[in-house]
Write a protein that holds these residues in place. Structure first.
Motif, PDB file in Angstrom:
ATOM      1  N   SER A  38      23.749 -22.933 -14.224  1.00 32.31           N
ATOM      2  CA  SER A  38      23.973 -22.132 -15.436  1.00 32.31           C
ATOM      3  C   SER A  38      22.662 -21.705 -16.076  1.00 32.31           C
ATOM      4  N   ASP A  39      21.647 -22.588 -16.017  1.00 33.15           N
ATOM      5  CA  ASP A  39      20.345 -22.235 -16.592  1.00 33.15           C
ATOM      6  C   ASP A  39      19.667 -21.133 -15.778  1.00 33.15           C
ATOM      7  N   LEU A  40      19.750 -21.230 -14.460  1.00 30.79           N
ATOM      8  CA  LEU A  40      19.145 -20.203 -13.604  1.00 30.79           C
ATOM      9  C   LEU A  40      19.832 -18.859 -13.800  1.00 30.79           C
ATOM     10  N   GLU A  41      21.160 -18.881 -13.934  1.00 30.80           N
ATOM     11  CA  GLU A  41      21.876 -17.627 -14.177  1.00 30.80           C
ATOM     12  C   GLU A  41      21.527 -17.058 -15.546  1.00 30.80           C
ATOM     13  N   GLY A  42      21.279 -17.951 -16.513  1.00 31.68           N
ATOM     14  CA  GLY A  42      20.886 -17.478 -17.836  1.00 31.68           C
ATOM     15  C   GLY A  42      19.541 -16.785 -17.827  1.00 31.68           C
ATOM     16  N   ALA A 100       6.954 -18.795 -16.642  1.00 31.99           N
ATOM     17  CA  ALA A 100       7.135 -18.776 -18.096  1.00 31.99           C
ATOM     18  C   ALA A 100       8.221 -19.748 -18.552  1.00 31.99           C
ATOM     19  N   VAL A 101       9.132 -20.099 -17.623  1.00 27.92           N
ATOM     20  CA  VAL A 101      10.186 -21.056 -17.985  1.00 27.92           C
ATOM     21  C   VAL A 101       9.985 -22.387 -17.259  1.00 27.92           C
ATOM     22  N   GLY A 102       8.767 -22.616 -16.779  1.00 31.22           N
ATOM     23  CA  GLY A 102       8.429 -23.910 -16.207  1.00 31.22           C
ATOM     24  C   GLY A 102       8.759 -24.094 -14.742  1.00 31.22           C
ATOM     25  N   GLY A 137      19.985 -15.726 -10.111  1.00 34.31           N
ATOM     26  CA  GLY A 137      19.883 -17.160 -10.320  1.00 34.31           C
ATOM     27  C   GLY A 137      20.759 -17.945  -9.362  1.00 34.31           C
ATOM     28  N   THR A 138      21.929 -17.394  -9.019  1.00 35.81           N
ATOM     29  CA  THR A 138      22.809 -18.052  -8.044  1.00 35.81           C
ATOM     30  C   THR A 138      22.136 -18.111  -6.683  1.00 35.81           C
ATOM     31  N   ARG A 139      21.516 -17.022  -6.315  1.00 36.96           N
ATOM     32  CA  ARG A 139      20.790 -16.976  -5.036  1.00 36.96           C
ATOM     33  C   ARG A 139      19.653 -17.990  -5.020  1.00 36.96           C
ATOM     34  N   LEU A 140      18.910 -18.075  -6.097  1.00 39.91           N
ATOM     35  CA  LEU A 140      17.801 -19.031  -6.174  1.00 39.91           C
ATOM     36  C   LEU A 140      18.299 -20.468  -6.096  1.00 39.91           C
ATOM     37  N   TYR A 141      19.420 -20.738  -6.722  1.00 44.01           N
ATOM     38  CA  TYR A 141      20.011 -22.075  -6.683  1.00 44.01           C
ATOM     39  C   TYR A 141      20.317 -22.471  -5.235  1.00 44.01           C
TER      40      TYR A 141
END
Length: 364
Positions: free
Chosen positions: A211-215, A196-198, A221-225
């Motif tokens: 910051s975008d992933l955490e948002g 949904a967010v591309g 999001g930190t883990r995904l980064y």
């Protein structure tokens, strides 16, 4: 640079079904479904012959029967499965004492220093698979990599009966083209949120700012980064104490087992939300009941594939009721649903920094 870890993830192939086929020659080469047959039963495991028809672990048994009418249903025998698992564990211990079991059929091994003096982790993995085949008459797939995250993906790459190695200098080239659904812990719901967010591939994750992933995903999001960069600081933890998330409800009036469905569904939703918020995947589903006489009962199951949605968790929890045999007259005062045997744990340093991770090229 800190010492490069060498991690092996060993995953037994269609474990419960393979044990059944090994022990009963009449089942070999046939679509075997390990499950209690019934409208509310769920599949514990399916042979590769059954998987060709779309049968998967954790799906309702009635669905498996519809997909594969020729399937042979076999009730689970966890005594034999545990015995086979102990045999595999004994083989692991010949090579290292740093073993982190995830379930009866899979484990992480840290073979940075192995007990047999083999020169590479690849040789260790190859030897373990050969010993499992020769001594247990079963097959296992293995992944070899510098960390647990990558080893887990690698073990699934050439299933069944496969071995795949990710060398340190190959990490980015291997990871970036992958769909995000290949990341362990990213289920269908999270994958839909990402799309949904591309975000469709690991490369899409890699291009996003922290910051975008955490948002979008909070602390996950930190883990995904980090994962998009092939970084996983989690060590292999031997003799880990299992953690759990659970919820329970005491009824105002005692009720029969057949009337607990609504409460089980609600509790499963509560537990699922809590487990997703902690970004941890659990392998074991637990159902707890307390009778009118205050006697506690628990039933649990560890499917070969953990539940990836709330609906799957709910189906498994409801199916566990079938293993309560106290009669329709028995009344219950409490019901609980739980998840345990989590796959992710606290982190500790692996590399001094990300640039060191990218430049390391020792052979594993």
């Amino acid at each position: 640079m800190a010492t490069q870890r060498k991690i092996v993830h060993v995953d037994m192939d269609a474990f419960y079904a393979s044990v059944e086929q090994r022990d009963d020659p009449h089942l070999r080469g046939k679509p075997v479904v390990v499950a209690w047959k019934g409208n509310r039963s769920v599949v514990c495991a399916a042979s590769y012959e059954a998987r060709k028809f779309g049968v998967r672990s954790a799906m309702p048994a009635i669905t498996a029967e519809r997909l594969c009418p020729e399937a042979i249903f076999v009730p689970p025998d966890f005594v034999r499965y545990k015995d086979a698992s102990r045999g595999a564990r004994e083989i692991f211990h010949r090579h290292t004492d740093l073993i982190e079991p995830l379930s009866l059929d899979e484990a992480y091994l840290d073979v940075t220093e192995n007990k047999t003096g083999l020169p590479t982790a690849t040789r260790v993995a190859k030897t373990i698979r050969e010993q499992i085949r020769e001594e247990l008459n079963l097959t296992a797939s293995a992944g070899v990599a510098p960390n647990k995250f990558l080893a887990k993906i690698a073990s699934d790459w050439r299933k069944p009966d496969g071995l795949f190695v990710i060398q340190p200098h190959e990490i980015q080239g291997f990871l970036l083209p992958l769909p995000v659904g290949r990341i362990p812990g990213v289920g269908r719901v999270t994958e839909s949120r990402m799309k949904a967010v591309g975000i469709a591939t690991v490369r899409d994750l890699y291009r996003m700012e922290l910051s975008d992933l955490e948002g979008h995903f909070g602390s996950y999001g930190t883990r995904l980064y980090q994962l998009a960069r092939g970084i996983d600081h989690n060590p292999v933890v031997a003799n880990r104490v299992s953690k759990s998330i659970s919820a329970e409800d005491t009824f105002q009036l005692d009720i029969p087992l057949a009337e607990t469905e609504q409460q089980i569904r609600r509790l499963a939703e509560k537990v699922w939300r809590a487990s997703r918020d902690n970004a941890r995947g659990a392998k074991t589903v637990v159902l707890k009941l307390k009778t009118k006489q205050f006697n506690s009962l628990t039933r649990s199951v560890t499917p070969s594939v953990p539940p990836s949605t709330c609906d799957e968790l709910t189906t498994i929890a409801l199916a566990l009721r079938e293993r309560i045999e106290l009669g329709p007259q028995q009344l219950f005062r409490l019901v609980g649903v739980g998840l345990s045997n989590f796959q992710l744990d606290a982190e500790s340093p692996l590399f001094e920094d990300e640039s060191a991770a990218a430049s390391a090229e020792p052979s594993i």
